[in-house]
Write a protein that holds these residues in place. Structure first.
Motif, PDB file in Angstrom:
ATOM      1  N   VAL A 104       0.754  -1.293   0.161  1.00 32.49           N
ATOM      2  CA  VAL A 104      -0.008   0.054  -0.083  1.00 32.49           C
ATOM      3  C   VAL A 104       1.019   1.189   0.042  1.00 32.49           C
ATOM      4  CG1 VAL A 104      -1.873   1.123   1.420  1.00 32.49           C
ATOM      5  CG2 VAL A 104      -1.968  -1.131   1.149  1.00 32.49           C
ATOM      6  N   ASP A 105       2.016   1.122   1.048  1.00 28.58           N
ATOM      7  CA  ASP A 105       2.843   2.367   0.914  1.00 28.58           C
ATOM      8  C   ASP A 105       3.336   2.574  -0.640  1.00 28.58           C
ATOM      9  OD1 ASP A 105       3.673   4.435   2.883  1.00 28.58           O
ATOM     10  OD2 ASP A 105       5.781   3.756   2.027  1.00 28.58           O
ATOM     11  N   LEU A 109       2.646   6.028  -3.452  1.00 28.86           N
ATOM     12  CA  LEU A 109       3.722   6.978  -3.920  1.00 28.86           C
ATOM     13  C   LEU A 109       3.912   7.063  -5.429  1.00 28.86           C
ATOM     14  CD1 LEU A 109       6.742   6.144  -1.624  1.00 28.86           C
ATOM     15  CD2 LEU A 109       4.958   7.810  -1.213  1.00 28.86           C
ATOM     16  N   ASP A 110       3.124   6.291  -6.013  1.00 31.26           N
ATOM     17  CA  ASP A 110       3.184   6.033  -7.736  1.00 31.26           C
ATOM     18  C   ASP A 110       2.043   6.850  -8.076  1.00 31.26           C
ATOM     19  OD1 ASP A 110       3.444   5.568 -10.231  1.00 31.26           O
ATOM     20  OD2 ASP A 110       4.241   3.611  -9.749  1.00 31.26           O
ATOM     21  N   ILE A 147       5.103  11.739   6.996  1.00 29.66           N
ATOM     22  CA  ILE A 147       4.551  10.559   8.321  1.00 29.66           C
ATOM     23  C   ILE A 147       3.392   9.969   7.888  1.00 29.66           C
ATOM     24  CG2 ILE A 147       3.875  10.105  10.526  1.00 29.66           C
ATOM     25  CD1 ILE A 147       5.265  12.898  11.235  1.00 29.66           C
ATOM     26  N   ARG A 148       3.285   8.390   7.512  1.00 32.64           N
ATOM     27  CA  ARG A 148       2.277   7.873   6.811  1.00 32.64           C
ATOM     28  C   ARG A 148       1.879   6.609   7.712  1.00 32.64           C
ATOM     29  NH1 ARG A 148       6.200   8.639   2.600  1.00 32.64           N
ATOM     30  NH2 ARG A 148       6.606   6.452   2.412  1.00 32.64           N
ATOM     31  N   TYR A 316      -3.287   6.675  -0.018  1.00 27.71           N
ATOM     32  CA  TYR A 316      -3.720   5.562   0.727  1.00 27.71           C
ATOM     33  C   TYR A 316      -5.120   5.137   0.568  1.00 27.71           C
ATOM     34  CZ  TYR A 316       0.569   4.386   3.669  1.00 27.71           C
ATOM     35  OH  TYR A 316       1.757   4.253   4.141  1.00 27.71           O
ATOM     36  N   HIS A 317      -6.104   6.111   0.646  1.00 26.32           N
ATOM     37  CA  HIS A 317      -7.396   5.805   0.349  1.00 26.32           C
ATOM     38  C   HIS A 317      -7.724   5.305  -0.911  1.00 26.32           C
ATOM     39  CE1 HIS A 317     -12.054   7.376   0.610  1.00 26.32           C
ATOM     40  NE2 HIS A 317     -11.845   6.247   0.157  1.00 26.32           N
TER      41      HIS A 317
END
Ligand code: ADP
Ligand code: MG
Ligand code: MG
Length: 487
Positions: A104-105, A109-110, A147-148, A316-317
């Motif tokens: 997910v992380d 970022l893409d 911060i994620r 993230y959503h």
């Protein structure tokens, strides 16, 4: 409390078996039958336990229950005994959690991948479109999330034919029931502690559930990373909120309230009234119904622009949409995000068949054998999917209207888990029904720039529903909360 309760009934829902003691099906792993007396006693004890330990939710039939916490409570629907589950599949599901967290992380970022994958969906699905618009605005202002925080739940069913653990979906927003799920585990362990001998069940085979602790710790650690001891955690709630959160120092606000009270300081600090917000935890905002006016969208955008830690961030959503799930299942896509071949292999093993509707061959097949597919729009919260003959009808209708409408949906292989007899308790009444179950594994992820602070599997949620129901969803009224008994 006990004496004020309704008399206990063992009722019968349509198509179910009445409880008359003649059922020969094994119950929860052992071949023992439960006598009506014991059953009555178990149900009674379970209901008292639920009331005493807070396995309760706001009762929809009591109007004020949605706005005044502590008013009009009813026990959450639960399964009387834990569901048998193979240890090997349990381990497999747990092992997948940190890998999905990392995935997910990486995917978040893409931006190009997110936008390319969702570009056609955006045209026909206004809700996804609005989320994507917020994402675009963040790209324009070059907003970075150092911060994620992710609090996810990956859901699985055990396919009866192949015995494979297959993923239903990955939730990245408002992953529900870490609290109630833990309580059901405790309820089952407590019942087995008292009645283990009669039931021939051993409470230690019900794995401890760390979901609440794991989520609360991750929230607290995120708050800590924000480094402002006077800042708060803000829980974004629905206007009528029947879930009750506890444990962390929090304030609760609806999106509409945030629009009125929220302020973005020039340095990016997010304030609500006199509070500085360190972490925004979304328990609302996943459904179009949560945005009845522009005010709610303004609030969402405002928070996204701020330096508060969003759980989830808009990216993230978006990673949690059904469309992204389907894109990630295409050949060679996982490899773009994960280097470790073993990890890729493990993830792929749990992917069911997933297709976009621009695949003419699959479209044809789905119209011929609709019972083998589930048609899914980009929605969360249960009750939105299309099954059986409705799949065919919807596909025909969408095709007639032109190909764009199809882009709002994905097609998924329908999974058929084995059914087993379960005692489902709702509103103080116990029904015995053939039921199927869905295992959710919670995952918590927190990083600050290059430093991964948390990447854990934390607890689980079993949901059990009558086999005749297509949809799941406890809040939506289809399923009950359950735990597992490892064999
Ligand atoms: P939501 O985000 O609304 O929870 P899901 O994809 O989880 O959407 O679907 C809702 C419910 O529909 C699931 O909990 C499950 O009971 C059922 N379901 C979804 N996908 C499948 C599938 N491929 N096979 C069988 N049942 C499914
Ligand atoms: Mg979901
Ligand atoms: Mg779901």
């Amino acid at each position: 409390f006990h004496s004020s309760m309704e008399p206990l009934k063992c009722g019968k829902s349509d198509g179910s078996e009445t409880y008359d003691g003649s059922n020969e099906k094994p119950l929860c792993g052992s071949d023992n039958n439960i006598s009506p007396d014991l059953l009555q006693q178990l149900v009674s004890e379970a209901l008292v336990w639920s009331s005493l330990h807070g396995l309760v939710v706001g009762d929809k039939s009591v109007q004020r229950s949605g706005t005044v916490p502590g008013v009009g409570l009813v026990h959450a629907p639960f399964s009387l005994l834990p569901l048998i589950f193979p240890q090997s599949n349990w381990r497999q599901a747990c092992e997948l959690a940190p890998i999905f967290n990392e995935l997910v992380d990486r995917v978040s970022l893409d931006s190009k991948f997110l936008h390319d994958s969702l570009s056609r969906t955006k045209k026909v699905d206004a809700f996804t479109g609005r989320l994507l618009d917020i994402h675009s605005k963040m790209l324009e202002i070059n907003k970075k999330e150092d911060i994620r925080l992710g609090l996810h739940r990956s859901d699985y069913m055990l396919d009866a034919q192949t015995n494979k653990l297959l993923q239903i979906e990955l939730n990245t927003i408002s992953s529900s029931f870490p609290g109630l799920g833990c309580l059901v585990t405790e309820l089952h362990r407590s019942l087995l502690n008292h009645y283990g001998k009669e039931l021939q069940l051993d409470s230690s085979r019900v794995p401890q559930n760390t979901a609440v602790r794991g989520f609360a710790e991750a929230l607290a650690k995120a708050w800590n990373e924000y480094s402002n001891s006077s800042a708060v955690v803000m829980v974004v709630v629905q206007t009528e909120e029947r879930n009750i959160t506890h444990g962390v120092r929090t304030i609760r606000r609806t999106l509409a309230e945030i629009d009125v009270e929220g302020k973005l300081l020039p340095d990016g600090t997010f304030c609500v009234g006199h509070h500085t917000v360190a972490v925004v935890y979304f328990r609302a905002g996943y459904s179009p119904n949560d945005y009845p006016s522009e005010s709610e969208w303004r609030a969402r955008l405002l928070m996204e622009q701020s330096s508060a830690i969003k759980c989830p961030s808009i990216s993230y959503h978006l990673v949690g949409t059904k469309k992204i799930q389907q894109e990630l299942a295409k050949p060679n896509v996982l490899e773009r995000f994960l280097e470790n071949k073993d990890d890729v292999e493990k993830l792929r093993k749990c992917f069911a068949g997933l297709w976009s509707l621009d695949d003419a061959r699959v479209l044809q097949e789905a119209m011929e054998r609709p019972e083998l597919f589930v048609l899914k729009p980009q929605r969360e919260g249960g009750g939105n999917n299309i099954y059986g003959d409705n799949v065919r009808e919807t596909l025909i209708k969408l095709q007639k209207e032109g190909s764009d409408g199809l882009a709002a949906y994905i097609l998924m292989q329908r999974i058929f888990p084995t059914d087993s007899s379960a005692f489902l308790v709702r509103d103080g009444i116990c029904h015995q029904d053939p039921a199927i179950s869905e295992l959710g594994i919670y995952g918590a992820y927190l990083r600050n720039k290059e430093k991964v602070i948390v990447n854990d599997q934390c607890g689980y949620l079993m949901r059990t529903k009558v086999s005749s129901s297509n949809e799941g969803g406890v809040a939506a009224g289809f399923a009950v909360l359950d735990s597992i008994y490892l064999t």
